[in-house]
Design a protein around this motif. Structure first.
Motif, PDB file in Angstrom:
ATOM      1  N   GLU A  82     -17.504  38.278 -26.511  1.00 51.78           N
ATOM      2  CA  GLU A  82     -17.343  38.960 -27.799  1.00 51.78           C
ATOM      3  C   GLU A  82     -18.674  39.065 -28.531  1.00 51.78           C
ATOM      4  O   GLU A  82     -18.971  40.087 -29.155  1.00 51.78           O
ATOM      5  CB  GLU A  82     -16.308  38.212 -28.660  1.00 51.78           C
ATOM      6  CG  GLU A  82     -14.888  38.451 -28.190  1.00 51.78           C
ATOM      7  CD  GLU A  82     -13.900  37.475 -28.814  1.00 51.78           C
ATOM      8  OE1 GLU A  82     -14.226  36.845 -29.831  1.00 51.78           O
ATOM      9  OE2 GLU A  82     -12.794  37.350 -28.265  1.00 51.78           O
ATOM     10  N   ILE A  83     -19.470  38.010 -28.457  1.00 51.32           N
ATOM     11  CA  ILE A  83     -20.768  38.052 -29.136  1.00 51.32           C
ATOM     12  C   ILE A  83     -21.651  39.140 -28.516  1.00 51.32           C
ATOM     13  O   ILE A  83     -22.325  39.884 -29.230  1.00 51.32           O
ATOM     14  CB  ILE A  83     -21.474  36.676 -29.051  1.00 51.32           C
ATOM     15  CG1 ILE A  83     -20.709  35.662 -29.896  1.00 51.32           C
ATOM     16  CG2 ILE A  83     -22.912  36.777 -29.512  1.00 51.32           C
ATOM     17  CD1 ILE A  83     -21.303  34.281 -29.903  1.00 51.32           C
ATOM     18  N   ILE A  84     -21.615  39.236 -27.206  1.00 46.59           N
ATOM     19  CA  ILE A  84     -22.411  40.272 -26.552  1.00 46.59           C
ATOM     20  C   ILE A  84     -21.972  41.646 -27.058  1.00 46.59           C
ATOM     21  O   ILE A  84     -22.795  42.503 -27.402  1.00 46.59           O
ATOM     22  CB  ILE A  84     -22.263  40.191 -25.015  1.00 46.59           C
ATOM     23  CG1 ILE A  84     -22.927  38.923 -24.484  1.00 46.59           C
ATOM     24  CG2 ILE A  84     -22.863  41.414 -24.352  1.00 46.59           C
ATOM     25  CD1 ILE A  84     -22.773  38.721 -23.002  1.00 46.59           C
ATOM     26  N   HIS A  85     -20.655  41.812 -27.122  1.00 48.41           N
ATOM     27  CA  HIS A  85     -20.160  43.108 -27.560  1.00 48.41           C
ATOM     28  C   HIS A  85     -20.559  43.378 -29.010  1.00 48.41           C
ATOM     29  O   HIS A  85     -20.956  44.500 -29.364  1.00 48.41           O
ATOM     30  CB  HIS A  85     -18.644  43.162 -27.408  1.00 48.41           C
ATOM     31  CG  HIS A  85     -18.083  44.516 -27.641  1.00 48.41           C
ATOM     32  ND1 HIS A  85     -18.342  45.568 -26.779  1.00 48.41           N
ATOM     33  CD2 HIS A  85     -17.311  45.011 -28.624  1.00 48.41           C
ATOM     34  CE1 HIS A  85     -17.753  46.641 -27.235  1.00 48.41           C
ATOM     35  NE2 HIS A  85     -17.117  46.342 -28.358  1.00 48.41           N
ATOM     36  N   PHE A  86     -20.500  42.333 -29.796  1.00 51.71           N
ATOM     37  CA  PHE A  86     -20.903  42.412 -31.193  1.00 51.71           C
ATOM     38  C   PHE A  86     -22.360  42.864 -31.296  1.00 51.71           C
ATOM     39  O   PHE A  86     -22.704  43.787 -32.060  1.00 51.71           O
ATOM     40  CB  PHE A  86     -20.705  41.018 -31.794  1.00 51.71           C
ATOM     41  CG  PHE A  86     -20.956  40.909 -33.258  1.00 51.71           C
ATOM     42  CD1 PHE A  86     -20.148  41.548 -34.170  1.00 51.71           C
ATOM     43  CD2 PHE A  86     -21.998  40.128 -33.728  1.00 51.71           C
ATOM     44  CE1 PHE A  86     -20.366  41.428 -35.522  1.00 51.71           C
ATOM     45  CE2 PHE A  86     -22.227  40.002 -35.078  1.00 51.71           C
ATOM     46  CZ  PHE A  86     -21.414  40.654 -35.973  1.00 51.71           C
ATOM     47  N   PHE A  87     -23.204  42.252 -30.523  1.00 48.73           N
ATOM     48  CA  PHE A  87     -24.628  42.611 -30.493  1.00 48.73           C
ATOM     49  C   PHE A  87     -24.811  44.073 -30.114  1.00 48.73           C
ATOM     50  O   PHE A  87     -25.551  44.828 -30.767  1.00 48.73           O
ATOM     51  CB  PHE A  87     -25.334  41.676 -29.502  1.00 48.73           C
ATOM     52  CG  PHE A  87     -26.807  41.920 -29.337  1.00 48.73           C
ATOM     53  CD1 PHE A  87     -27.609  42.258 -30.427  1.00 48.73           C
ATOM     54  CD2 PHE A  87     -27.408  41.788 -28.088  1.00 48.73           C
ATOM     55  CE1 PHE A  87     -28.974  42.455 -30.273  1.00 48.73           C
ATOM     56  CE2 PHE A  87     -28.768  41.989 -27.939  1.00 48.73           C
ATOM     57  CZ  PHE A  87     -29.545  42.329 -29.035  1.00 48.73           C
ATOM     58  N   VAL A  88     -24.087  44.484 -29.090  1.00 52.31           N
ATOM     59  CA  VAL A  88     -24.231  45.866 -28.635  1.00 52.31           C
ATOM     60  C   VAL A  88     -23.756  46.835 -29.697  1.00 52.31           C
ATOM     61  O   VAL A  88     -24.388  47.877 -29.939  1.00 52.31           O
ATOM     62  CB  VAL A  88     -23.472  46.073 -27.312  1.00 52.31           C
ATOM     63  CG1 VAL A  88     -23.471  47.528 -26.910  1.00 52.31           C
ATOM     64  CG2 VAL A  88     -24.086  45.233 -26.224  1.00 52.31           C
ATOM     65  N   GLU A  89     -22.674  46.484 -30.367  1.00 50.99           N
ATOM     66  CA  GLU A  89     -22.168  47.375 -31.420  1.00 50.99           C
ATOM     67  C   GLU A  89     -23.198  47.542 -32.539  1.00 50.99           C
ATOM     68  O   GLU A  89     -23.403  48.650 -33.054  1.00 50.99           O
ATOM     69  CB  GLU A  89     -20.870  46.811 -32.001  1.00 50.99           C
ATOM     70  CG  GLU A  89     -19.663  47.169 -31.176  1.00 50.99           C
ATOM     71  CD  GLU A  89     -18.391  46.649 -31.815  1.00 50.99           C
ATOM     72  OE1 GLU A  89     -17.341  47.227 -31.568  1.00 50.99           O
ATOM     73  OE2 GLU A  89     -18.453  45.650 -32.555  1.00 50.99           O
ATOM     74  N   ILE A  90     -23.836  46.425 -32.873  1.00 49.37           N
ATOM     75  CA  ILE A  90     -24.817  46.521 -33.954  1.00 49.37           C
ATOM     76  C   ILE A  90     -26.023  47.344 -33.522  1.00 49.37           C
ATOM     77  O   ILE A  90     -26.529  48.186 -34.281  1.00 49.37           O
ATOM     78  CB  ILE A  90     -25.227  45.110 -34.409  1.00 49.37           C
ATOM     79  CG1 ILE A  90     -24.050  44.484 -35.148  1.00 49.37           C
ATOM     80  CG2 ILE A  90     -26.447  45.151 -35.296  1.00 49.37           C
ATOM     81  CD1 ILE A  90     -24.216  43.046 -35.420  1.00 49.37           C
ATOM     82  N   LEU A  91     -26.449  47.128 -32.296  1.00 52.22           N
ATOM     83  CA  LEU A  91     -27.554  47.944 -31.769  1.00 52.22           C
ATOM     84  C   LEU A  91     -27.164  49.407 -31.816  1.00 52.22           C
ATOM     85  O   LEU A  91     -27.950  50.281 -32.190  1.00 52.22           O
ATOM     86  CB  LEU A  91     -27.873  47.546 -30.325  1.00 52.22           C
ATOM     87  CG  LEU A  91     -28.619  46.239 -30.102  1.00 52.22           C
ATOM     88  CD1 LEU A  91     -28.749  45.981 -28.604  1.00 52.22           C
ATOM     89  CD2 LEU A  91     -29.997  46.291 -30.726  1.00 52.22           C
ATOM     90  N   ASP A  92     -25.934  49.661 -31.410  1.00 53.64           N
ATOM     91  CA  ASP A  92     -25.453  51.029 -31.337  1.00 53.64           C
ATOM     92  C   ASP A  92     -25.442  51.668 -32.719  1.00 53.64           C
ATOM     93  O   ASP A  92     -25.886  52.815 -32.901  1.00 53.64           O
ATOM     94  CB  ASP A  92     -24.037  51.009 -30.763  1.00 53.64           C
ATOM     95  CG  ASP A  92     -23.686  52.315 -30.107  1.00 53.64           C
ATOM     96  OD1 ASP A  92     -24.504  52.776 -29.291  1.00 53.64           O
ATOM     97  OD2 ASP A  92     -22.635  52.884 -30.431  1.00 53.64           O
ATOM     98  N   ARG A  93     -25.005  50.893 -33.683  1.00 52.76           N
ATOM     99  CA  ARG A  93     -24.947  51.413 -35.033  1.00 52.76           C
ATOM    100  C   ARG A  93     -26.363  51.654 -35.569  1.00 52.76           C
ATOM    101  O   ARG A  93     -26.629  52.641 -36.233  1.00 52.76           O
ATOM    102  CB  ARG A  93     -24.205  50.413 -35.915  1.00 52.76           C
ATOM    103  CG  ARG A  93     -23.873  50.945 -37.283  1.00 52.76           C
ATOM    104  CD  ARG A  93     -23.015  49.955 -38.038  1.00 52.76           C
ATOM    105  NE  ARG A  93     -21.644  49.899 -37.523  1.00 52.76           N
ATOM    106  CZ  ARG A  93     -20.660  49.304 -38.191  1.00 52.76           C
ATOM    107  NH1 ARG A  93     -20.895  48.723 -39.351  1.00 52.76           N
ATOM    108  NH2 ARG A  93     -19.452  49.282 -37.706  1.00 52.76           N
ATOM    109  N   TYR A  94     -27.250  50.744 -35.253  1.00 49.57           N
ATOM    110  CA  TYR A  94     -28.606  50.840 -35.798  1.00 49.57           C
ATOM    111  C   TYR A  94     -29.371  52.007 -35.183  1.00 49.57           C
ATOM    112  O   TYR A  94     -29.992  52.798 -35.883  1.00 49.57           O
ATOM    113  CB  TYR A  94     -29.357  49.530 -35.541  1.00 49.57           C
ATOM    114  CG  TYR A  94     -30.744  49.506 -36.140  1.00 49.57           C
ATOM    115  CD1 TYR A  94     -30.925  49.233 -37.493  1.00 49.57           C
ATOM    116  CD2 TYR A  94     -31.865  49.785 -35.368  1.00 49.57           C
ATOM    117  CE1 TYR A  94     -32.174  49.219 -38.056  1.00 49.57           C
ATOM    118  CE2 TYR A  94     -33.123  49.772 -35.917  1.00 49.57           C
ATOM    119  CZ  TYR A  94     -33.280  49.496 -37.271  1.00 49.57           C
ATOM    120  OH  TYR A  94     -34.523  49.491 -37.835  1.00 49.57           O
TER     121      TYR A  94
END
Lengths: 161, 943
Positions: A82-94
């Protein structure tokens, strides 16, 4: 606790590394060689955990990038996924649908974002909004610094030094 | 101006990346060129030039793995920059180039202190905290403790979070900082970072954190954040074993989460907590098993299948019914495409092995292993698991050894089998230890030896060696020794390595001796019958015997002739390969043929290049020649029988191998007591003279198999070659009596080697019967149990085979000790070491501490005895103090009469002092009998 975070491409090229436990330079390159070999050889339908040197490595693939985190044997693998996915989502948003090139040309930004999510191998913030706000605050500070540096007086001061 | 030009001409990060990407083949040269550029640019006084150089260096370090520790000083130079851009880059490159052990770190102390001051902008503080959390050295941790302490109460939540996480590093590097900053960490307990810190801290030593249990409990029932819940569950999994009351308290909320939560990660963590610490609570375990069943059944998610197996194995053998319930799914996992899942399933199955199901499961696994053709690695994993599980603690699981040796034989036939060494060891070991299984063992060995295809597989040569040894050593159980000899001498044996060939030859020697001896025995015993009932056979024999004499030394065709000739005396021509009764087998003719067969095979080996083989082949030949010298072969059986020399020789030969080998304890040498006259500490310089004339006794690598060969010499004057070494040894012994151990009782009987260990028959037998008794109350995994015959006696050596079960003592290293000590001091409010600041919490605990003396009453000890808690009084001053404390509470609570307060556990969680106390009293009353003497303080803080 997360011992390190590792991003590498399908070709085994490293894209980001963050070491929360002390590893010497030699150990680091060895770790990367071993792990990228072990993970890249695994098929897509298999489980996303690799036991490695008494630790567990949890990885997840996004397009051509593998995101790996090495955790202690007692830690919760699903949480890390989940943390990995969280990180990716934030990267994606940024970055606005992030791709590998974004992480290459803006590698420092990827580090800054990661530093807002994890600290000392622990998750520090679980709200995407807060993280976005923190990163925006940093960026605005950078902007003001840039404006100051580009102001005429500053250029003159530099030139006449 | 020059600086400006430098800046203008400098290649930016983008330029570097683009050039690297456009020419991937020239990567190393581009990197080395840019490094030399960077080395120049980095010295620039212009912060822009410097920062760009550092940025490029950071890129190369993080993506191309360059060692940039040399640049750490330059990143330090840029740290004080007022511009956030430069500062951020400087921190990034510093975090990449510094290591907690770097000497230069001390130079950063002042700058960090400045950046960590609450007046700095929060992004700067967070940069500094990030850096500190990565590189905190003990010195840095000591110097910056005050800053962290003040940041722990920063109004900015994100700074507080970062400071909390950094505090963990500070605590571990500099334990004294706990006394300063720990209370503020406790104040922040609701944040996920703080819980993470407590989770990490409790991993090494959970005990000091027991007083915080109420706070954790509040989070467990109140928090909506899965990340926090997972950490809290982890902490409780560590705390619950220390305090039984905790387990009772948390089991309900944990079950609630298990039922309600949709997040798989939380469910997993609940399941693990139950498996680790709440395994006593059946309801919780049942719920976990239900969830695990869902995990295992999820077809499309390998992660869940893997984790499901993992949780099942955490539940352990105690809840084997859980595995039984999911049996099909577990077995199905053995064929999973994922190697990790297969391994996990195998581990799980092996953990669930009991005496009752070992047969079923092993058969299943071994046949599965032979089916999993495309996966030799996993197939060997399975074999290894079965071998080690069955061999564990001297085969304690195996009740039916006939079955087990059969299984070993089946494993050997697996084409991928690479566990030859272990199978070899077990075959021989079982032969030595378990008397009753020897006939079956010999039978299995024969099947292995006789199969010519097995000889081609080099990985099982070791097994064949064991099979050869077994069939030689226990030749008396062979149903058809002649067939066995043929198998041992078959032409394809030349594929064997020399060490195994040597064992083969020795086995031939033993079988030959056995056949010869039993032949004569039969002659002796059958004399009466044959002389009365079949006089004609005797005369017939006489006629044919002339032909027999020709036979010796003439090879195979002669043997065939012999066979045909001797048909008259009742030998079936094809008896060598048919399975016949032992008595019928050893006819005059068949023994003759056997001798010829062996001689033919041994002659080429006697010139073999390898001493091991040559030596043994010559021994065998020598024996054969000796037999040939008896002219009585010319005559009939009757003549043989009458010849005294022959029977004498037969007796001698029978004595050669009749002593049984036993398992040898590794410590047997130690147990030999030092004789009186022997001075071990004397200078042994004169020994060199002795060693100088040392006889050349060749001792093979596998001594344990053959050593008795050297004794042959004593039994027959003819076997000169064999006796040579022995006689030299005894001569040597005569001359240097001093250095030999005195002759023991056993030695006097037959040889120089006393049996290492007497089989402890009575003990083992008693053990076996106990095993049987145990078997009845064993929780059975498999539904059907075969009627077992009594377990054969397994010879055990008391000192080696009985494993010491004492678990290695957990050694907390000094640093952890200091840390836990400091945490204890802070949480329990030891006044001596306390920092000046008085937090709410500490004030509370102080107050409580002060109150204590007033509760003490002289009658306490006697009342304690009434409640059956005498033990605690005797446990030293601290525990007795606590007991008194407990007692006084009891008194108080009974006067208050709060019995009716049983159900309101959650209500009592509120922090109000009143409730807290009331609840506490009840707890103390309830749990007094199972108070842990080692954790005297907890009860005060418990819910």
């Amino acid at each position: 606790m997360i011992n390190f975070v590792l991003l590498f491409s399908r070709q085994g090229k490293v894209r980001l590394t963050k070491w929360y436990s002390p590893y010497s330079q030699k150990e680091r390159s060895k770790v990367i060689r071993e792990l990228s070999g072990a993970i890249l050889s695994r098929g897509p339908k298999l489980c996303k955990f690799v036991e490695w040197r008494g630790c567990k490595v949890v990885y997840r693939r996004y397009a051509s990038l593998y995101f790996c985190m090495c955790i202690d044997s007692e830690d919760n693998e699903l949480e890390i996924l989940e943390i990995i996915h969280f990180f990716v989502e934030i990267l994606d948003r940024y970055f606005g649908s992030v791709c590998e090139l974004d992480l290459i040309f803006n590698f420092h930004k990827a580090y800054y974002i990661l530093d807002e999510i994890l600290i000392a191998g622990e998750l520090q913030e679980s709200s995407k909004k807060t993280i976005a706000r923190l990163i925006a605050a940093q960026d605005s500070l950078v902007e003001t610094a840039k404006e100051q540096a580009n102001s005429i007086s500053n250029v003159i001061a530099q030139a006449t030094k | 101006m020059a600086a400006l030009v430098d800046t203008l001409l400098q290649r930016s990060l983008d330029d570097l990346i683009k050039s690297l990407r456009s020419q991937p083949t020239l990567e190393s040269s581009i990197i080395s060129r840019s490094i030399s550029e960077i080395r120049r640019e980095i010295r620039s006084t212009n912060p822009l030039t410097k920062s760009t150089a550092l940025q490029k260096l950071s890129y190369l370090s993080s993506l191309h793995f360059l060692d940039i520790s040399w640049s750490s000083f330059h990143s330090l130079e840029l740290l004080p920059s007022p511009s956030f851009t430069f500062k951020r880059l400087a921190y990034l490159s510093a975090s990449l180039s510094f290591h907690p052990s770097s000497d230069l770190l001390l130079l950063a102390t002042n700058q960090l202190r400045k950046d960590l001051s609450p007046s700095s902008p929060s992004p700067v503080i967070s940069l500094a905290l990030d850096f500190l959390s990565l590189t905190a050295s003990p010195d840095l941790a000591r110097d910056l403790t005050p800053e962290i302490h003040s940041l722990l109460s920063s109004p900015n939540p994100s700074i507080r979070t970062k400071a909390t996480a950094t505090a963990l590093r500070i605590f571990t590097r500099y334990p004294d900082s706990v006394r300063v900053a720990f209370k503020r960490l406790v104040d922040n307990i609701d944040s996920s970072a703080a819980i993470g810190v407590f989770c990490e801290l409790s991993a090494s030593d959970p005990k000091p954190y027991l007083p915080l249990a109420p706070d954790f409990y509040r989070l467990l029932v109140g928090s909506k954040n899965n990340w926090i819940l997972i950490k809290v569950l982890k902490i409780f999994a560590r705390l619950a074993p220390l305090e039984p009351r905790l387990a009772r308290r948390i089991v309900d909320p944990v079950c609630e989460h298990l039922r309600r939560s949709n997040a798989k990660s939380l469910v997993l963590e609940c399941a693990r907590t139950v498996a680790l610490s709440l395994a006593d609570y059946d309801e919780a375990v049942r719920l976990v098993v239900e969830k695990v069943g869902e995990f295992l059944a999820s077809e499309d998610d390998a992660n869940l299948r893997y984790l499901g197996l993992h949780v099942l194995s955490m539940l352990g053998p105690r809840h084997s019914w859980a595995v039984e319930m999911n049996k099909e799914l577990v077995i199905k996992s053995l064929c999973d495409p994922d190697a990790n899942i297969r391994r996990e399933a195998l581990l799980l199955i092996m953990e669930m092995l009991f005496e009752s199901n070992v047969v079923d499961i092993s058969i299943l696994l071994v046949s599965f292993a032979s089916k999993s053709m495309p996966n030799p690695e996993f197939c060997n994993d399975i074999l290894e698991a079965v071998l080690s599980a069955c061999g564990r603690n001297v085969y304690e699981l195996v009740m039916d050894f006939d079955w087990y040796v059969g299984l070993l034989g089946q494993m050997s036939r697996n084409p991928h089998c690479a566990k030859g060494d272990e199978i070899e060891r077990q075959l021989v070991d079982i032969g030595l230890r378990v008397k009753d299984v020897r006939p079956e063992l010999v039978c299995i060995a024969r099947d292995l030896l006789i199969d010519p295809t097995l000889l081609g597989n080099s990985s099982i040569h070791r097994i064949l060696s064991a099979a050869a040894w077994v069939s030689g050593e226990y030749a008396e159980f062979s149903r058809n020794p002649l067939e066995l000899l043929e198998a041992l001498l078959q032409p394809r044996t030349n594929l064997l390595p020399t060490s195994v060939s040597a064992v083969y030859i020795q086995a031939v020697f033993k079988v030959l001796t056995f056949c010869f001896c039993s032949y004569f025995e039969r002659l002796e015993s059958g004399h009466m019958l044959s002389s009365l009932g079949n006089p004609i056979a005797g005369t017939g024999c006489q006629e044919e015997s002339d032909a027999s004499t020709v036979v010796f030394g003439k090879g195979d065709n002669a043997a065939v002739g012999n066979l045909n000739n001797t048909g008259a005396i009742g030998c079936k021509p094809d008896s060598l390969s048919g399975s016949v009764n032992l008595d019928e087998q050893f006819t005059h003719a068949s023994v003759l043929r056997m001798l010829n067969l062996i001689e033919t095979a041994m002659v080429p080996l006697s010139n073999w290049g390898v001493v091991e083989i040559q030596d043994r082949a010559l021994s065998v030949l020598c024996l054969i020649h000796m037999l040939q010298r008896f002219q009585v072969w010319n005559r009939d059986e009757e003549g043989l029988r009458k010849d005294g020399r022959v029977s004498e020789f037969a007796n001698l030969m029978a004595g050669v191998f009749n002593q049984e080998l036993g398992p040898v304890s590794a410590n047997s040498q130690k147990r030999v007591s030092v004789p009186d006259g022997l001075i071990l500490k004397e200078n042994l310089a004169d020994l060199t003279a002795v060693i100088g004339e040392e006889v050349n006794v060749s001792v093979s690598a596998s001594t344990s198999f053959f050593h008795r060969k050297h004794h042959n010499g004593e039994t027959g004057e003819e076997t000169k070659i064999l006796t040579e070494s022995t006689s030299l040894l005894s001569e040597h012994r005569k001359r240097h009596e001093l250095y030999y151990l005195p002759a023991g009782k056993d030695e006097a009987q037959s040889n120089d080697y006393p049996p290492a260990n007497d089989p402890q028959l009575p003990v083992s037998q008693c053990g076996a019967s106990e095993d049987l008794v145990e078997l009845d109350d064993q929780p059975l995994l498999s539904r059907h149990r075969k009627p077992t015959k009594p377990r054969p006696v397994v010879v055990k050596l008391d000192d080696v085979d009985v494993r010491e079960n004492s678990a290695p003592e957990s050694t907390v290293d000094l640093k952890d000790d200091l840390l836990s000590g400091a945490v204890c001091d802070v949480l329990l409010g030891n006044e001596d070491n306390k920092p000046t600041k008085t937090q709410k919490k500490s004030a509370k605990s102080q107050r409580r501490k002060k109150d204590r003396p007033t509760y003490v009453e002289p009658a306490s000890a006697s009342q304690l005895r009434e409640s059956g808690n005498l033990v605690h009084v005797e446990l030293g001053s601290s525990s007795s103090k606590i007991s008194r404390h407990g007692h006084s509470k009891e008194k108080q609570s009974s006067s208050q009469g709060i019995e009716d307060n049983e159900d309101g556990s959650q209500k009592n969680l509120t922090n109000s002092q009143h409730h807290y106390r009331k609840h506490k009293h009840r707890q103390d009353r309830d749990a007094l009998p199972n108070l842990l003497p080692q954790t005297p303080v907890i009860q005060d803080f418990l819910l």
